[in-house]
Design an enzyme around this catalytic site. Structure first.
Site, short mmCIF file in Angstrom:
data_model
loop_
_atom_site.label_atom_id
_atom_site.label_comp_id
_atom_site.label_asym_id
_atom_site.label_seq_id
_atom_site.Cartn_x
_atom_site.Cartn_y
_atom_site.Cartn_z
N GLY A 209 0.95 -1.27 0.05
CA GLY A 209 0.03 0.03 -0.08
C GLY A 209 0.78 1.22 0.01
N ASN A 210 0.19 2.49 0.37
CA ASN A 210 0.93 3.82 0.29
C ASN A 210 0.23 4.78 1.48
OD1 ASN A 210 -0.91 5.44 -1.16
ND2 ASN A 210 -0.59 4.00 -2.92
N ARG A 211 1.10 5.54 1.59
CA ARG A 211 0.65 6.60 2.67
C ARG A 211 -0.73 7.57 2.42
NH1 ARG A 211 6.07 8.96 5.35
NH2 ARG A 211 4.25 10.32 6.39
#
Ligand code: CTP
Length: 412
Positions: A209-211
């Site tokens: 995933g990412n932030r």
């Protein structure tokens, strides 16, 4: 933000209890809050509750403290008036310019931005009388929020619910930051917004995933809807954001699902805003069972990655090929850091060219900027070479400036 004087008007509806949260949130933001209910609002919530929450006296009529001429003074001194809930009757009286109680007197003397958050039964909301009154109030520069959809007083559901307190105070904060009203200039425009981060599955329990928090894209969807647009939001993973009022939300997981949703919905849209953080790579294999560590050695598996399609570039291509005849404005987002090759703007200019979109919104990232925060700044770069700085402010303020710029491109 410096302390502002806010009047919270409360009309007589079952949703009056939510005004207590609105008052508390505005107080917590550091503002001075004066509550002005109608007589019927006090049938739902007692004056003492509003006095305790606001720390200021509460009156409904014009004949209390007459020496202070409150029906004129309260409105004149206000930086913002928020009416929540705004009933059909209250908006009818406001539209007619009546001044038969302290709240309508205040509305008539206020020269600051005014925000109405309607709450009523669906039949009342859609009655031509209410539609006309709302149109009149909007034409005069007041902001009348779209009501939320959902459960009403009884078992019935539909548009007419008071938007959540958070939604109301976010937009109240936006009006204070802007210092002017939000134009109702997107009526009937079909807008597709993507927001949040994608999740690329590795196995049934893990993903890459990412932030991205989704806050900027949600803010664009929220502001678009409140300016009259017909908005669909394709939402990836967010930091638990509530659906914005008046917006249709489609939840997706992976970049491929986001791409499929954009392909399906883009032909209808006139504006595409790609605020989502779409993963560029996904695991080549998705294990059908959980990947276990080996007990006999310390080795770790390697994950092979493959490229995902570039959804934004795909939409630009589809439009050039004539497949998106309605599409007028395509906006990309970029979070950039400078490096040895050039600064943030250098990278942004080359990304705008590479992606071929009409506008690129750029944030500088790193050192706690942009991700998971509420305030930010940046630039808007247009394909015609215009570069506009986005002043530092809430992501809602930035969204309103982005929508201003999209409006200018749409109406050019
Ligand atoms: N984007 C997209 N599809 C992808 C990757 C990105 O549609 N597979 C969109 C994003 O939604 C955003 C814009 O492209 O609007 C820029 O995203 P960014 O990740 O900065 O672009 P990249 O081309 O991936 O550039 P970089 O190599 O800097 O990551």
């Amino acid at each position: 933000m410096e302390q502002k004087r806010i009047v919270v008007g409360v009309a007589g509806g079952i949703a009056a209890f939510k005004a207590c949260t609105v008052v508390r949130q505005l107080k917590e933001a550091g503002h001075s809050v004066r509550v002005v209910p109608t007589e019927s609002a006090l049938k739902f919530i007692a004056a003492a509750t509003f006095e305790a929450l606001s720390g200021q006296p509460v009156h409904t009529g014009v004949f209390e403290n007459v020496d202070e001429v409150p029906h004129v003074r309260i409105g004149q001194q206000a930086d913002l008036v928020v009416v929540a809930p705004a009933t059909a009757d209250l908006m009818a009286r406001a539209a007619a310019g009546r001044a038969d109680d302290l709240l309508t007197g205040t509305l008539l003397t206020a020269r600051c931005p005014v925000l109405f958050a309607p709450a009523m039964h669906t039949e009342m909301w859609f009655h031509p009388a209410t539609t006309d009154n709302v149109a009149t109030l909007r034409r005069r520069g007041n902001v009348v929020l779209e009501p939320a959809s959902g459960r009403l007083t009884g078992a019935d559901t539909g548009p007419g619910r008071l938007p959540e307190a958070e939604e109301i105070t976010t937009l109240a904060g936006l009006l204070l930051e802007r210092g002017d009203a939000l134009p109702y200039d997107m009526a009937g425009v079909k807008v597709l917004v993507t927001a949040g981060g994608t999740r690329e599955p590795l196995d049934p329990v893990r993903f890459i995933g990412n932030r991205s928090s989704g806050k900027q894209g949600y803010a664009v969807a929220r502001v678009m809807a409140q300016r009259g647009a017909d908005v669909t939001l394709i939402a990836g993973n967010t930091s638990g954001l509530a659906d914005p009022a008046g917006v249709e939300v489609v939840h997706i997981g992976s970049a491929a699902q986001l791409g499929a949703a954009v392909t399906k919905l883009a032909p209808e849209a006139q504006v595409l805003v790609m605020a989502a953080a779409v993963a560029d790579f996904r695991p080549a294999q998705v294990a059908t069972a959980k990947i276990k560590k080996r007990v006999d050695d310390d080795s770790a598996p390697s994950v092979e990655l493959v490229r995902n399609d570039d959804v934004l570039a795909g939409a630009v291509r589809a439009r050039a090929d004539g497949q998106l005849p309605n599409m007028k404005v395509i906006v990309g987002f970029a979070a950039e850091t400078g490096d040895a090759n050039g600064d943030v703007l250098f990278h942004a200019r080359s990304k705008l060219k590479r992606k071929g979109c009409d506008m690129l919104v750029v944030n500088a990232v790193g050192e706690g900027k942009a991700f998971e925060v509420d305030h930010n700044d940046g630039w808007m770069l247009s394909a015609d070479g215009t570069e506009t700085a986005l002043e530092h402010g809430s992501k809602t303020l930035m969204a309103s400036r982005i929508v201003d710029a999209i409006g200018a491109l749409l109406h050019r």
